[in-house]
Design a protein around this motif. Structure first.
Motif, PDB file in Angstrom:
ATOM      1  N   THR A   1       0.864  -1.179   0.000  1.00 15.50           N
ATOM      2  CA  THR A   1       0.000   0.000   0.000  1.00 15.50           C
ATOM      3  C   THR A   1       0.901   1.229   0.000  1.00 15.50           C
ATOM      4  N   THR A   2       0.607   2.164  -0.900  1.00 11.94           N
ATOM      5  CA  THR A   2       1.435   3.355  -1.035  1.00 11.94           C
ATOM      6  C   THR A   2       0.713   4.558  -0.432  1.00 11.94           C
ATOM      7  N   LEU A   3       1.405   5.256   0.462  1.00  9.44           N
ATOM      8  CA  LEU A   3       0.899   6.494   1.057  1.00  9.44           C
ATOM      9  C   LEU A   3       1.767   7.646   0.578  1.00  9.44           C
ATOM     10  N   ASN A   4       1.139   8.779   0.347  1.00 12.40           N
ATOM     11  CA  ASN A   4       1.887   9.949  -0.099  1.00 12.40           C
ATOM     12  C   ASN A   4       1.818  11.024   0.981  1.00 12.40           C
ATOM     13  N   ASN A   5       2.958  11.619   1.278  1.00 16.10           N
ATOM     14  CA  ASN A   5       3.052  12.706   2.252  1.00 16.10           C
ATOM     15  C   ASN A   5       3.119  14.011   1.467  1.00 16.10           C
ATOM     16  N   THR A   6       2.027  14.784   1.491  1.00 17.26           N
ATOM     17  CA  THR A   6       1.991  16.019   0.710  1.00 17.26           C
ATOM     18  C   THR A   6       2.839  17.123   1.334  1.00 17.26           C
ATOM     19  N   LYS A   7       3.186  16.966   2.591  1.00 15.42           N
ATOM     20  CA  LYS A   7       3.946  18.003   3.279  1.00 15.42           C
ATOM     21  C   LYS A   7       5.390  18.073   2.796  1.00 15.42           C
ATOM     22  N   ASP A   8       6.030  16.919   2.680  1.00 17.44           N
ATOM     23  CA  ASP A   8       7.415  16.923   2.211  1.00 17.44           C
ATOM     24  C   ASP A   8       7.629  16.027   0.985  1.00 17.44           C
ATOM     25  N   ASN A   9       6.542  15.699   0.284  1.00 17.62           N
ATOM     26  CA  ASN A   9       6.574  14.925  -0.966  1.00 17.62           C
ATOM     27  C   ASN A   9       7.300  13.597  -0.831  1.00 17.62           C
ATOM     28  N   LYS A  10       7.119  12.926   0.287  1.00 23.41           N
ATOM     29  CA  LYS A  10       7.680  11.589   0.476  1.00 23.41           C
ATOM     30  C   LYS A  10       6.597  10.561   0.228  1.00 23.41           C
ATOM     31  N   LYS A  11       7.006   9.397  -0.227  1.00 20.63           N
ATOM     32  CA  LYS A  11       6.095   8.273  -0.356  1.00 20.63           C
ATOM     33  C   LYS A  11       6.480   7.238   0.688  1.00 20.63           C
ATOM     34  N   TYR A  12       5.463   6.635   1.305  1.00 25.24           N
ATOM     35  CA  TYR A  12       5.669   5.572   2.276  1.00 25.24           C
ATOM     36  C   TYR A  12       5.029   4.308   1.729  1.00 25.24           C
ATOM     37  N   TYR A  13       5.717   3.209   1.860  1.00 24.69           N
ATOM     38  CA  TYR A  13       5.229   1.934   1.360  1.00 24.69           C
ATOM     39  C   TYR A  13       4.996   0.999   2.538  1.00 24.69           C
ATOM     40  N   ILE A  14       3.757   0.506   2.651  1.00 29.18           N
ATOM     41  CA  ILE A  14       3.425  -0.479   3.669  1.00 29.18           C
ATOM     42  C   ILE A  14       3.488  -1.824   2.966  1.00 29.18           C
ATOM     43  N   LYS A  15       4.547  -2.558   3.204  1.00 28.02           N
ATOM     44  CA  LYS A  15       4.758  -3.839   2.519  1.00 28.02           C
ATOM     45  C   LYS A  15       4.335  -4.978   3.426  1.00 28.02           C
ATOM     46  N   ILE A  16       3.442  -5.806   2.902  1.00 29.98           N
ATOM     47  CA  ILE A  16       2.929  -6.936   3.665  1.00 29.98           C
ATOM     48  C   ILE A  16       3.291  -8.206   2.914  1.00 29.98           C
ATOM     49  N   ARG A  17       3.938  -9.118   3.595  1.00 21.21           N
ATOM     50  CA  ARG A  17       4.297 -10.413   3.028  1.00 21.21           C
ATOM     51  C   ARG A  17       3.543 -11.481   3.791  1.00 21.21           C
ATOM     52  N   ALA A  18       2.703 -12.201   3.081  1.00 23.91           N
ATOM     53  CA  ALA A  18       1.850 -13.210   3.713  1.00 23.91           C
ATOM     54  C   ALA A  18       2.673 -14.402   4.183  1.00 23.91           C
ATOM     55  N   GLY A  19       2.137 -15.098   5.175  1.00 22.20           N
ATOM     56  CA  GLY A  19       2.749 -16.320   5.671  1.00 22.20           C
ATOM     57  C   GLY A  19       3.714 -16.104   6.811  1.00 22.20           C
ATOM     58  N   VAL A  20       4.410 -14.985   6.797  1.00 25.04           N
ATOM     59  CA  VAL A  20       5.394 -14.738   7.855  1.00 25.04           C
ATOM     60  C   VAL A  20       4.996 -13.546   8.730  1.00 25.04           C
ATOM     61  N   ASP A  21       3.794 -13.008   8.471  1.00 23.43           N
ATOM     62  CA  ASP A  21       3.296 -11.856   9.221  1.00 23.43           C
ATOM     63  C   ASP A  21       4.298 -10.703   9.214  1.00 23.43           C
ATOM     64  N   TYR A  22       4.788 -10.414   8.052  1.00 23.06           N
ATOM     65  CA  TYR A  22       5.805  -9.391   7.889  1.00 23.06           C
ATOM     66  C   TYR A  22       5.133  -8.097   7.419  1.00 23.06           C
TER      67      TYR A  22
END
Length: 143
Positions: free
Chosen positions: A117-138
């Motif tokens: 899931t990609t989130l965008n920070n409009t304040k400082d133009n950064k992108k944050y990525y929420i990476k989920i890997r199934a099976g290992v609860d990562y």
């Protein structure tokens, strides 16, 4: 001979200079603490999001149901949903919005659907990525 009451020009200039220096340092430190406060709010949001995912997994296993975590850009909330019912929410910072994959699914056995899931920070133009890997609860959040 009369004594004059009042301040000399040099005394006034020195006083104004000292006040300007104090004001400058005060405004610089105020900006620093505002930025620090925003960073703390963002870190708190990500910790709360991870906690919501862990709580959702526990509820899904206990009740043997599928859940989802939905990002609502309009109301600036992340909502834990059970069907059409909202089980809880956390507030998103006003400068964060979701660009892709606004829903994270949690299966009845407590596993998260593998996605980013990609989130965008409009304040400082950064992108944050929420990476989920199934099976290992990562779950990893990176910028």
């Amino acid at each position: 001979m009369k004594k004059k009451k009042g301040f000399t020009l040099i005394e006034l200039i020195a006083s104004i200079t000292i006040l300007i220096i104090l004001f400058t340092f005060g405004s610089l430190s105020l900006n620093y603490y505002k930025n620090l406060n925003e960073d703390i709010k963002l870190d708190n949001f990500f910790v709360s999001l991870k906690h919501m995912l862990a709580e959702g997994k526990a509820i899904a296993i206990d009740e043997d149901i599928g859940l989802r975590v939905a990002f609502d850009n309009t109301n600036k909330k992340v909502i834990l949903q059970k069907g059409i019912f909202n089980m809880g929410f956390i507030d998103m910072p006003y400068y964060i919005y979701v660009v892709s994959n606004p829903k994270i699914s949690i299966s009845s056995n407590g596993q998260l659907k593998s996605q980013t899931t990609t989130l965008n920070n409009t304040k400082d133009n950064k992108k944050y990525y929420i990476k989920i890997r199934a099976g290992v609860d990562y779950v990893k959040i990176e910028s």
